[in-house]
Design a protein around this motif. Structure first.
Motif, PDB file in Angstrom:
ATOM      1  N   PRO A  24      -8.413  -1.844   8.441  1.00 50.96           N
ATOM      2  CA  PRO A  24      -9.081  -1.065   9.492  1.00 50.96           C
ATOM      3  C   PRO A  24      -8.554   0.369   9.534  1.00 50.96           C
ATOM      4  CG  PRO A  24      -7.459  -2.559  10.474  1.00 50.96           C
ATOM      5  CD  PRO A  24      -7.406  -2.774   8.984  1.00 50.96           C
ATOM      6  N   THR A  25      -9.457   1.328   9.668  1.00 57.87           N
ATOM      7  CA  THR A  25      -9.037   2.735   9.771  1.00 57.87           C
ATOM      8  C   THR A  25      -9.931   3.473  10.774  1.00 57.87           C
ATOM      9  OG1 THR A  25     -10.510   3.938   8.253  1.00 57.87           O
ATOM     10  CG2 THR A  25      -8.733   2.666   7.242  1.00 57.87           C
ATOM     11  N   GLY A  27     -10.750   6.546   9.781  1.00 56.40           N
ATOM     12  CA  GLY A  27     -11.252   7.586   8.882  1.00 56.40           C
ATOM     13  C   GLY A  27     -10.294   8.760   8.790  1.00 56.40           C
ATOM     14  N   GLY A 143      -0.096  -0.337   8.734  1.00 57.10           N
ATOM     15  CA  GLY A 143       1.018   0.546   8.398  1.00 57.10           C
ATOM     16  C   GLY A 143       2.127   0.467   9.432  1.00 57.10           C
ATOM     17  N   ASP A 146       2.759   3.014  12.389  1.00 59.28           N
ATOM     18  CA  ASP A 146       2.375   2.637  13.752  1.00 59.28           C
ATOM     19  C   ASP A 146       3.023   1.291  14.063  1.00 59.28           C
ATOM     20  OD1 ASP A 146       0.215   4.771  14.368  1.00 59.28           O
ATOM     21  OD2 ASP A 146      -0.239   4.082  12.360  1.00 59.28           O
ATOM     22  N   GLN A 149       1.970  -0.731  17.157  1.00 64.76           N
ATOM     23  CA  GLN A 149       0.614  -1.252  16.988  1.00 64.76           C
ATOM     24  C   GLN A 149       0.614  -2.508  16.110  1.00 64.76           C
ATOM     25  OE1 GLN A 149      -2.975   1.295  16.206  1.00 64.76           O
ATOM     26  NE2 GLN A 149      -2.570   0.747  14.088  1.00 64.76           N
ATOM     27  N   ASN A 170       4.491   0.102   3.987  1.00 67.54           N
ATOM     28  CA  ASN A 170       5.429   1.205   4.217  1.00 67.54           C
ATOM     29  C   ASN A 170       4.728   2.526   4.531  1.00 67.54           C
ATOM     30  OD1 ASN A 170       7.668  -0.358   3.828  1.00 67.54           O
ATOM     31  ND2 ASN A 170       7.735   0.038   1.625  1.00 67.54           N
ATOM     32  N   ALA A 179       5.160  12.243   7.800  1.00 69.82           N
ATOM     33  CA  ALA A 179       4.315  11.072   7.525  1.00 69.82           C
ATOM     34  C   ALA A 179       2.862  11.514   7.441  1.00 69.82           C
ATOM     35  CB  ALA A 179       4.484  10.043   8.644  1.00 69.82           C
TER      36      ALA A 179
HETATM   37  P1  AMP Z   1      -5.547   5.122  11.473  1.00 66.14           P
HETATM   38  O1  AMP Z   1      -6.749   5.536  10.683  1.00 66.14           O
HETATM   39  O2  AMP Z   1      -4.643   6.241  11.833  1.00 66.14           O
HETATM   40  O3  AMP Z   1      -5.926   4.230  12.653  1.00 66.14           O
HETATM   41  O4  AMP Z   1      -4.679   4.202  10.520  1.00 66.14           O
HETATM   42  C1  AMP Z   1      -5.217   3.098   9.837  1.00 66.14           C
HETATM   43  C2  AMP Z   1      -4.081   2.317   9.224  1.00 66.14           C
HETATM   44  O5  AMP Z   1      -3.357   3.148   8.312  1.00 66.14           O
HETATM   45  C3  AMP Z   1      -3.054   1.825  10.245  1.00 66.14           C
HETATM   46  O6  AMP Z   1      -2.647   0.511   9.908  1.00 66.14           O
HETATM   47  C4  AMP Z   1      -1.937   2.813  10.106  1.00 66.14           C
HETATM   48  O7  AMP Z   1      -0.667   2.291  10.477  1.00 66.14           O
HETATM   49  C5  AMP Z   1      -1.978   3.102   8.615  1.00 66.14           C
HETATM   50  N1  AMP Z   1      -1.334   4.386   8.322  1.00 66.14           N
HETATM   51  C6  AMP Z   1      -1.520   5.561   8.956  1.00 66.14           C
HETATM   52  N2  AMP Z   1      -0.709   6.518   8.440  1.00 66.14           N
HETATM   53  C7  AMP Z   1       0.002   5.924   7.457  1.00 66.14           C
HETATM   54  C8  AMP Z   1       1.011   6.382   6.553  1.00 66.14           C
HETATM   55  N3  AMP Z   1       1.445   7.632   6.552  1.00 66.14           N
HETATM   56  N4  AMP Z   1       1.522   5.492   5.667  1.00 66.14           N
HETATM   57  C9  AMP Z   1       1.100   4.211   5.658  1.00 66.14           C
HETATM   58  N5  AMP Z   1       0.137   3.724   6.483  1.00 66.14           N
HETATM   59  C10 AMP Z   1      -0.396   4.561   7.376  1.00 66.14           C
END
Ligand code: AMP
Length: 271
Positions: A24-25, A27, A143, A146, A149, A170, A179
Motif C-alpha cells: 500500500p502507498t 503515491g 516500511g 513508519d 504505523q 528497512n 530518509a
Molecule cells: P507512504 O506512501 O508514505 O504511505 O508509504 C508507503 C509505504 O512505504 C509505507 O509502508 C512506508 O513505511 C514505506 N516507506 C516510506 N518511506 C520509506 C523509506 N524511506 N524506506 C522504506 N520504506 C518506506
C-alpha cells in the motif's frame, strides 16, 4: 501491468490468484517504495500496489491538499518495475462498503505521532483494514520508517486474526542520510540540508548516549536541533523498539524517534 479503479473488477481479477503480495502507498513514489515493491517481487505470486492518498489519516485539510502527488510518474515507475496489479481507488470505491472487522487500535497509538495527530492512526487502520478485506493478501509490505504505523497494523492483524503476514522493510535513505519520503518534495535545498544535518546530529548523539548513557548533555538535544535550523520539534523520544519502553541501562538497545517541522513540512524518522 493491469490497473483497476473499481473494487469489483479488482476482486474479479484476483479471485483465482493464490498468493498476493500487497504494497500500500500514497503515491509520490521514491526509492523507499521501490525497495518494498522489489522485495515483494521476490515472493511467490503476484504483486499488487495501491495508490491512494487517504484523507481520513490527515488531521489537517491543508496537509492533505499539499501532499505531493504525481500519478503519471508513479505509473511510469510501476510499469518499469513490471508490477502485476495496480489499484487506484476513489474515495467512494474504497469507503462505500461494510467491513467485517472492527478496527483494533493498540494503546501504543496514543504515543509519538498519535499525540499530535488526532485520529491519524484510526484513519490509517480504517483504510488498511478495508484493503485487507478486499485483497486478502498473503503478505503486506510495510516500511519501518513508519515504525509506529507498522506496529499498529501488525497488532490489528493479530487481534482480528487476519490471514496476512506483515513483512517489515528497512528504511531507504538519500545519500545525505535523509530518509526517502514523498514529503521531501516539499523541501527546498536549504531545508533538505538541514534535514541531513539533523540525521547526522542524531546518529552522533546515539553513539554518545550508547557510551555515556543519558547524562545532562542529552537535555540540550532540542535546543541543538533548533540551532541547526529546525522550525519545531513535535517529539523526540527514546524507546527500546521491542519493549516500547525507555531504555534503562547502557546495554539496552534503543532507537531515537523524531518528528520535526522544517517550515510547514513535517518529517518523521527513527534512528
Ligand atoms: P507512504 O506512501 O508514505 O504511505 O508509504 C508507503 C509505504 O512505504 C509505507 O509502508 C512506508 O513505511 C514505506 N516507506 C516510506 N518511506 C520509506 C523509506 N524511506 N524506506 C522504506 N520504506 C518506506
Amino acid at each position: 501491468m493491469k490497473i483497476f479503479k473499481s473494487k469489483h473488477k479488482l476482486k474479479e481479477e484476483i479471485s483465482n490468484i493464490k498468493n498476493i503480495s500487497f504494497v500500500p502507498t500514497m503515491g509520490g513514489l521514491h526509492k523507499g517504495h521501490i525497495s518494498l515493491i522489489k522485495k515483494s517481487q521476490n515472493y511467490k505470486g503476484k504483486t499488487l500496489v495501491s495508490i491512494f492518498v487517504n484523507p481520513k489519516q490527515f488531521n489537517e485539510k491543508k496537509d492533505f491538499i499539499n501532499y505531493p502527488r504525481n500519478l503519471k510518474k508513479d505509473l511510469k515507475i510501476l510499469k518499469h518495475l513490471k508490477v502485476d496489479l495496480i489499484y487506484l481507488p476513489s474515495f467512494k470505491d474504497v469507503f462505500s462498503f461494510q467491513v467485517k472487522n472492527k478496527i483494533f487500535l493498540d494503546k501504543f497509538s496514543k504515543k509519538l505521532c498519535g499525540r499530535s495527530r488526532k485520529d491519524h492512526f484510526k484513519g490509517v487502520l480504517n483504510i488498511v483494514n478495508r484493503f485487507l478485506e478486499l485483497i486478502k493478501p498473503k503478505y503486506i509490505f510495510l516500511g519501518i520508517k513508519d515504525f509506529q504505523q507498522s506496529y499498529l497494523i501488525s497488532k490489528h492483524i493479530l487481534k482480528r486474526k487476519i490471514n496476512t503476514k506483515v513483512i517489515n522493510c528497512n528504511t531507504i535513505r538519500e545519500k545525505n542520510g535523509v530518509a526517502c519520503s514523498t514529503r521531501n518534495n516539499n523541501l527546498n535545498k536549504n531545508q533538505f540540508k538541514i534535514a541531513s544535518n539533523v540525521i547526522k546530529y542524531l546518529k552522533n548523539k546515539k553513539r554518545l548516549i550508547k557510551k555515556e548513557f543519558f547524562n545532562s548533555k542529552s537535555i540540550t538535544i532540542k535546543k541543538d536541533l533548533i540551532n541547526l535550523g529546525v522550525t519545531k520539534i513535535d517529539y523526540i523520544e527514546f524507546y527500546n523498539s521491542k519493549t516500547l519502553r525507555q531504555p534503562k541501562s547502557k546495554r539496552e538497545k534503543f532507537k531515537i524517534f523524531i518528528a520535526f517541522y522544517l517550515n510547514k513540512t513535517r518529517l518523521i524518522d527513527n534512528i
